[in-house]
Design an enzyme around this catalytic site. Structure first.
Site, PDB file in Angstrom:
ATOM      1  N   VAL A  15       1.508   0.871   7.510  1.00 17.92           N
ATOM      2  CA  VAL A  15       2.779   1.284   6.919  1.00 17.92           C
ATOM      3  C   VAL A  15       2.734   2.750   6.505  1.00 17.92           C
ATOM      4  O   VAL A  15       3.654   3.520   6.796  1.00 17.92           O
ATOM      5  CB  VAL A  15       3.132   0.390   5.715  1.00 17.92           C
ATOM      6  CG1 VAL A  15       4.412   0.870   5.051  1.00 17.92           C
ATOM      7  CG2 VAL A  15       3.280  -1.065   6.159  1.00 17.92           C
ATOM      8  N   ASP A  51      -7.375  12.889 -13.187  1.00 20.06           N
ATOM      9  CA  ASP A  51      -7.357  13.785 -14.333  1.00 20.06           C
ATOM     10  C   ASP A  51      -7.817  15.195 -13.971  1.00 20.06           C
ATOM     11  O   ASP A  51      -7.930  16.058 -14.840  1.00 20.06           O
ATOM     12  CB  ASP A  51      -8.230  13.230 -15.459  1.00 20.06           C
ATOM     13  CG  ASP A  51      -9.671  12.997 -15.032  1.00 20.06           C
ATOM     14  OD1 ASP A  51      -9.943  13.060 -13.811  1.00 20.06           O
ATOM     15  OD2 ASP A  51     -10.522  12.743 -15.900  1.00 20.06           O
ATOM     16  N   CYS A  68       1.502   2.898  -0.968  1.00 17.42           N
ATOM     17  CA  CYS A  68       1.215   1.898   0.067  1.00 17.42           C
ATOM     18  C   CYS A  68      -0.223   1.408  -0.001  1.00 17.42           C
ATOM     19  O   CYS A  68      -0.560   0.383   0.603  1.00 17.42           O
ATOM     20  CB  CYS A  68       1.448   2.493   1.461  1.00 17.42           C
ATOM     21  SG  CYS A  68       3.091   3.156   1.747  1.00 17.42           S
ATOM     22  N   ALA A  70      -3.667  -0.295  -1.032  1.00 22.52           N
ATOM     23  CA  ALA A  70      -3.967  -1.570  -1.694  1.00 22.52           C
ATOM     24  C   ALA A  70      -5.216  -2.181  -1.092  1.00 22.52           C
ATOM     25  O   ALA A  70      -5.625  -1.842   0.019  1.00 22.52           O
ATOM     26  CB  ALA A  70      -2.801  -2.552  -1.538  1.00 22.52           C
ATOM     27  N   ARG A  71      -5.813  -3.080  -1.856  1.00 20.47           N
ATOM     28  CA  ARG A  71      -6.808  -3.988  -1.275  1.00 20.47           C
ATOM     29  C   ARG A  71      -6.003  -5.120  -0.668  1.00 20.47           C
ATOM     30  O   ARG A  71      -5.313  -5.856  -1.375  1.00 20.47           O
ATOM     31  CB  ARG A  71      -7.770  -4.523  -2.333  1.00 20.47           C
ATOM     32  CG  ARG A  71      -8.886  -5.419  -1.758  1.00 20.47           C
ATOM     33  CD  ARG A  71      -9.876  -5.820  -2.842  1.00 20.47           C
ATOM     34  NE  ARG A  71     -11.068  -6.443  -2.270  1.00 20.47           N
ATOM     35  CZ  ARG A  71     -11.247  -7.760  -2.132  1.00 20.47           C
ATOM     36  NH1 ARG A  71     -10.294  -8.594  -2.538  1.00 20.47           N
ATOM     37  NH2 ARG A  71     -12.350  -8.249  -1.612  1.00 20.47           N
ATOM     38  N   SER A 114       4.440  -7.349  -2.055  1.00 20.40           N
ATOM     39  CA  SER A 114       4.291  -8.384  -1.032  1.00 20.40           C
ATOM     40  C   SER A 114       5.163  -9.578  -1.366  1.00 20.40           C
ATOM     41  O   SER A 114       5.372  -9.909  -2.542  1.00 20.40           O
ATOM     42  CB  SER A 114       2.830  -8.827  -0.950  1.00 20.40           C
ATOM     43  OG  SER A 114       2.697  -9.991  -0.145  1.00 20.40           O
ATOM     44  N   TYR A 140      -4.521 -12.232  -4.230  1.00 16.98           N
ATOM     45  CA  TYR A 140      -3.773 -11.068  -3.758  1.00 16.98           C
ATOM     46  C   TYR A 140      -2.360 -11.075  -4.331  1.00 16.98           C
ATOM     47  O   TYR A 140      -1.887 -10.071  -4.882  1.00 16.98           O
ATOM     48  CB  TYR A 140      -3.732 -11.062  -2.233  1.00 16.98           C
ATOM     49  CG  TYR A 140      -2.873  -9.982  -1.636  1.00 16.98           C
ATOM     50  CD1 TYR A 140      -3.271  -8.649  -1.664  1.00 16.98           C
ATOM     51  CD2 TYR A 140      -1.658 -10.286  -1.028  1.00 16.98           C
ATOM     52  CE1 TYR A 140      -2.477  -7.653  -1.115  1.00 16.98           C
ATOM     53  CE2 TYR A 140      -0.861  -9.288  -0.475  1.00 16.98           C
ATOM     54  CZ  TYR A 140      -1.277  -7.981  -0.519  1.00 16.98           C
ATOM     55  OH  TYR A 140      -0.490  -6.993   0.020  1.00 16.98           O
ATOM     56  N   LYS A 144      -0.607  -8.426  -7.097  1.00 16.65           N
ATOM     57  CA  LYS A 144       0.631  -7.691  -6.833  1.00 16.65           C
ATOM     58  C   LYS A 144       1.677  -7.981  -7.919  1.00 16.65           C
ATOM     59  O   LYS A 144       2.408  -7.084  -8.349  1.00 16.65           O
ATOM     60  CB  LYS A 144       1.169  -8.046  -5.456  1.00 16.65           C
ATOM     61  CG  LYS A 144       0.398  -7.439  -4.297  1.00 16.65           C
ATOM     62  CD  LYS A 144       0.585  -5.938  -4.230  1.00 16.65           C
ATOM     63  CE  LYS A 144       0.070  -5.341  -2.945  1.00 16.65           C
ATOM     64  NZ  LYS A 144       0.300  -3.877  -2.856  1.00 16.65           N
TER      65      LYS A 144
END
Length: 315
Positions: A15, A51, A68, A70-71, A114, A140, A144
């Site tokens: 994506v 930082d 976009c 993510a694990r 998701s 998962y 999210k």
């Protein structure tokens, strides 16, 4: 002419990479990629050193962050504590980035979530709605959901505009995992016991998802909203395979094995989750997305399948 600065994390993924290419081709955007390395270049945001002076300067000059990264969900997770691993990447990482974005004056934070936040399955013709009570079933999906909740709280406390997009299964050029396996089997003429599956599943073409993300960059009605996204045409697994086979120039050999027999057999060999995805239904209603944003999918299922198939065959 003013050029909006957009930070895209996960820019090497399916994506993220497609979004970067779309923004580049559209013009009017200056793109910064979020990267894990602390030794990022001047046009890269070091996600592990938010930082740092470089990160602070980049965020202060940024209009919109599209997260976009993510694990991602895996079928057989071997982590000792999968939920904790998902939380580190998908909750802690997202919230830290959003906090830094708010401090830097970023206007909007678009979070690619998701459909798993809604749940794992629906009854046929009883689709999920964007604003119904979440019911995630796996680590998962839980991670999210927790990220979404944290982002909403941050938006209320800071004024950062948060947009949440929950895609269903994404397919398109470069797709991997189960969708690529299906194309591989179809291209080789492997007989598949999936000719009698009468489920209903929503999918989303990569082009359609990316177009919605671009719409959400500027649309005033997108602020602090949650959207579901699909191609707005639900398919059975059997129909998907027939149309995907046509896109590949193959006549799929689909054996009419009853879904119940497949699910029982899959359970015996430890593939119950895969059987659920192939035989079960998962539908979403995108009425809110269409009406609130005036958005419609820009590419049809068959055209998207042809693009996906051409890319697969070239490689």
């Amino acid at each position: 002419m003013y050029s909006q600065k957009i930070i895209v994390t996960g820019a090497s993924g399916l994506v993220g990479s497609a979004l970067v290419e779309r923004l580049k081709s559209s013009g009017g955007y200056s793109i910064v990629k979020g990267v894990r390395s602390v030794s990022a270049g001047l046009d890269q945001l070091p996600l592990e050193a938010l930082d740092s002076d470089v990160a602070i300067r980049l965020l202060e000059a940024t209009d919109v962050v599209v997260h976009c990264g993510a694990r991602v969900h895996v079928m057989e997770d071997r982590a000792v504590d999968p939920l904790e691993e998902f939380r580190k990447a998908n909750v802690q990482g997202a919230l830290e980035l959003a906090r830094r974005a708010a401090e830097g004056g970023v206007r909007r934070f678009i979070f690619i979530s998701s459909v798993k936040v809604n749940g794992e399955a629906t009854m046929p013709d009883c689709p999920y709605l964007a604003d119904q009570e979440p019911a995630p079933q796996d680590p998962y999906g839980i991670s999210k959901m927790e990220a979404e909740e944290g982002l909403k709280a941050l938006a209320q406390g800071t004024g950062l505009e948060v947009v949440i997009i929950r895609p269903v299964l994404v397919y398109g050029p470069g797709v991997k995992a189960n969708f690529r396996s299906l194309m591989n089997w179809l291209s080789k003429g492997v007989p598949l016991p999936l000719g009698a599956i009468a489920n209903r599943r929503s999918l989303v073409a990569l082009d359609n998802l990316v177009d919605l993300v671009v719409t959400c960059i500027d649309h005033p009605a997108a602020a602090n909203q949650t959207f579901l996204v699909s191609d707005d045409e639900d398919l059975s697994t059997s129909d998907l395979l027939r149309r995907l086979g046509l896109a590949l120039g193959r006549s799929p050999l689909l054996l009419p094995v009853p879904a119940r027999v497949l699910q029982l057999s899959a359970g015996l060999v430890g593939k119950k989750a895969l059987a659920q995805r192939l035989c079960g239904s998962l539908q979403v209603d995108i009425t809110k997305t269409r009406t609130l944003l005036g958005w419609t999918p820009i590419i049809s299922v068959d055209e998207a399948l042809r693009k996906t198939a051409r890319h697969f065959q070239k490689r």
